[in-house]
Design a protein around this motif. Structure first.
Motif, PDB file in Angstrom:
ATOM      1  N   GLY A  47       0.837  -1.193   0.000  1.00  0.00           N
ATOM      2  CA  GLY A  47       0.000   0.000   0.000  1.00  0.00           C
ATOM      3  C   GLY A  47       0.868   1.237   0.000  1.00  0.00           C
ATOM      4  O   GLY A  47       1.807   1.337   0.781  1.00  0.00           O
ATOM      5  N   TRP A  48       0.598   2.155  -0.914  1.00  0.00           N
ATOM      6  CA  TRP A  48       1.404   3.367  -0.968  1.00  0.00           C
ATOM      7  C   TRP A  48       0.533   4.601  -1.180  1.00  0.00           C
ATOM      8  O   TRP A  48      -0.551   4.533  -1.724  1.00  0.00           O
ATOM      9  N   SER A  49       1.075   5.707  -0.718  1.00  0.00           N
ATOM     10  CA  SER A  49       0.453   7.011  -0.871  1.00  0.00           C
ATOM     11  C   SER A  49       1.577   8.010  -1.141  1.00  0.00           C
ATOM     12  O   SER A  49       2.459   8.189  -0.300  1.00  0.00           O
ATOM     13  N   LEU A  50       1.565   8.602  -2.319  1.00  0.00           N
ATOM     14  CA  LEU A  50       2.592   9.558  -2.717  1.00  0.00           C
ATOM     15  C   LEU A  50       2.000  10.962  -2.643  1.00  0.00           C
ATOM     16  O   LEU A  50       0.930  11.218  -3.185  1.00  0.00           O
ATOM     17  N   ARG A  51       2.710  11.867  -1.948  1.00  0.00           N
ATOM     18  CA  ARG A  51       2.229  13.245  -1.789  1.00  0.00           C
ATOM     19  C   ARG A  51       3.252  14.226  -2.331  1.00  0.00           C
ATOM     20  O   ARG A  51       4.450  14.013  -2.195  1.00  0.00           O
ATOM     21  N   GLY A  94      -3.917   4.287 -12.891  1.00  0.00           N
ATOM     22  CA  GLY A  94      -2.963   3.547 -12.073  1.00  0.00           C
ATOM     23  C   GLY A  94      -2.879   4.071 -10.655  1.00  0.00           C
ATOM     24  O   GLY A  94      -2.058   3.599  -9.865  1.00  0.00           O
ATOM     25  N   ALA A  95      -3.728   5.037 -10.300  1.00  0.00           N
ATOM     26  CA  ALA A  95      -3.783   5.604  -8.950  1.00  0.00           C
ATOM     27  C   ALA A  95      -5.094   6.364  -8.808  1.00  0.00           C
ATOM     28  O   ALA A  95      -5.659   6.818  -9.794  1.00  0.00           O
ATOM     29  N   THR A  96      -5.534   6.492  -7.586  1.00  0.00           N
ATOM     30  CA  THR A  96      -6.604   7.435  -7.293  1.00  0.00           C
ATOM     31  C   THR A  96      -5.931   8.672  -6.705  1.00  0.00           C
ATOM     32  O   THR A  96      -4.816   8.584  -6.183  1.00  0.00           O
ATOM     33  N   TYR A  97      -6.568   9.814  -6.805  1.00  0.00           N
ATOM     34  CA  TYR A  97      -5.926  11.015  -6.285  1.00  0.00           C
ATOM     35  C   TYR A  97      -6.945  11.948  -5.656  1.00  0.00           C
ATOM     36  O   TYR A  97      -8.134  11.914  -5.970  1.00  0.00           O
ATOM     37  N   THR A  98      -6.428  12.768  -4.757  1.00  0.00           N
ATOM     38  CA  THR A  98      -7.170  13.893  -4.209  1.00  0.00           C
ATOM     39  C   THR A  98      -6.250  15.103  -4.313  1.00  0.00           C
ATOM     40  O   THR A  98      -5.023  14.967  -4.290  1.00  0.00           O
ATOM     41  N   GLN A  99      -6.851  16.265  -4.437  1.00  0.00           N
ATOM     42  CA  GLN A  99      -6.084  17.496  -4.455  1.00  0.00           C
ATOM     43  C   GLN A  99      -6.822  18.533  -3.644  1.00  0.00           C
ATOM     44  O   GLN A  99      -8.013  18.755  -3.830  1.00  0.00           O
ATOM     45  N   SER A 100      -6.090  19.155  -2.729  1.00  0.00           N
ATOM     46  CA  SER A 100      -6.618  20.240  -1.926  1.00  0.00           C
ATOM     47  C   SER A 100      -5.656  21.413  -2.084  1.00  0.00           C
ATOM     48  O   SER A 100      -4.529  21.368  -1.572  1.00  0.00           O
ATOM     49  N   GLN A 121      -1.713  20.808  -2.714  1.00  0.00           N
ATOM     50  CA  GLN A 121      -1.311  19.494  -2.194  1.00  0.00           C
ATOM     51  C   GLN A 121      -2.040  18.365  -2.918  1.00  0.00           C
ATOM     52  O   GLN A 121      -3.263  18.350  -2.970  1.00  0.00           O
ATOM     53  N   VAL A 122      -1.270  17.412  -3.465  1.00  0.00           N
ATOM     54  CA  VAL A 122      -1.818  16.264  -4.173  1.00  0.00           C
ATOM     55  C   VAL A 122      -1.431  14.993  -3.428  1.00  0.00           C
ATOM     56  O   VAL A 122      -0.298  14.863  -2.962  1.00  0.00           O
ATOM     57  N   THR A 123      -2.366  14.069  -3.317  1.00  0.00           N
ATOM     58  CA  THR A 123      -2.093  12.744  -2.777  1.00  0.00           C
ATOM     59  C   THR A 123      -2.577  11.717  -3.783  1.00  0.00           C
ATOM     60  O   THR A 123      -3.751  11.721  -4.154  1.00  0.00           O
ATOM     61  N   ALA A 124      -1.658  10.865  -4.231  1.00  0.00           N
ATOM     62  CA  ALA A 124      -1.990   9.765  -5.139  1.00  0.00           C
ATOM     63  C   ALA A 124      -1.832   8.468  -4.358  1.00  0.00           C
ATOM     64  O   ALA A 124      -0.834   8.274  -3.654  1.00  0.00           O
ATOM     65  N   THR A 125      -2.828   7.586  -4.475  1.00  0.00           N
ATOM     66  CA  THR A 125      -2.852   6.332  -3.720  1.00  0.00           C
ATOM     67  C   THR A 125      -2.997   5.168  -4.682  1.00  0.00           C
ATOM     68  O   THR A 125      -3.680   5.280  -5.702  1.00  0.00           O
ATOM     69  N   ASN A 126      -2.372   4.060  -4.321  1.00  0.00           N
ATOM     70  CA  ASN A 126      -2.413   2.877  -5.182  1.00  0.00           C
ATOM     71  C   ASN A 126      -3.840   2.422  -5.467  1.00  0.00           C
ATOM     72  O   ASN A 126      -4.763   2.707  -4.717  1.00  0.00           O
ATOM     73  N   VAL A 127      -3.981   1.725  -6.576  1.00  0.00           N
ATOM     74  CA  VAL A 127      -5.220   1.014  -6.894  1.00  0.00           C
ATOM     75  C   VAL A 127      -4.987  -0.455  -6.541  1.00  0.00           C
ATOM     76  O   VAL A 127      -3.884  -0.853  -6.155  1.00  0.00           O
TER      77      VAL A 127
END
Length: 93
Positions: free
Chosen positions: A21-25, A39-45, A48-54
């Protein structure tokens, strides 16, 4: 005028244990916005971006990589991010 550009990030496990499990910020410096990722889900605020594994790329064995792609948009400057964290720990660019 907003421009769009594809990008790719690669996560390489240089350790001796698997990453499960990984989360890249990272932060964008110039107000860039992620519009799409694969290849990832992401959120952006804000910046700041956070991409998380699928489901299929969450486990990274030692000496193996996982990657994901995205499309971002921006106006004006498009400075490359310089600071990243993987699962909360600083990592290379």
């Amino acid at each position: 005028m907003a421009r769009r550009l594809p990008g790719e990030a690669t996560i390489r496990n240089t350790g001796t244990a698997p990453v499960n499990g990984w989360s890249l910020r990272w932060s964008f410096a110039d107000g860039q916005q992620l519009n799409q990722a694969w290849g990832a889900t992401y959120t952006q605020s804000g910046t700041q971006v956070t991409a998380t594994n699928v489901s299929w790329n969450g486990s990274i064995s030692p000496c193996v990589t996982a990657s994901f792609g995205f499309i971002s948009s921006w106006s004006g400057s498009n400075t490359k991010p310089t600071a990243f964290t993987l699962n909360g720990s600083a990592c290379g660019d």
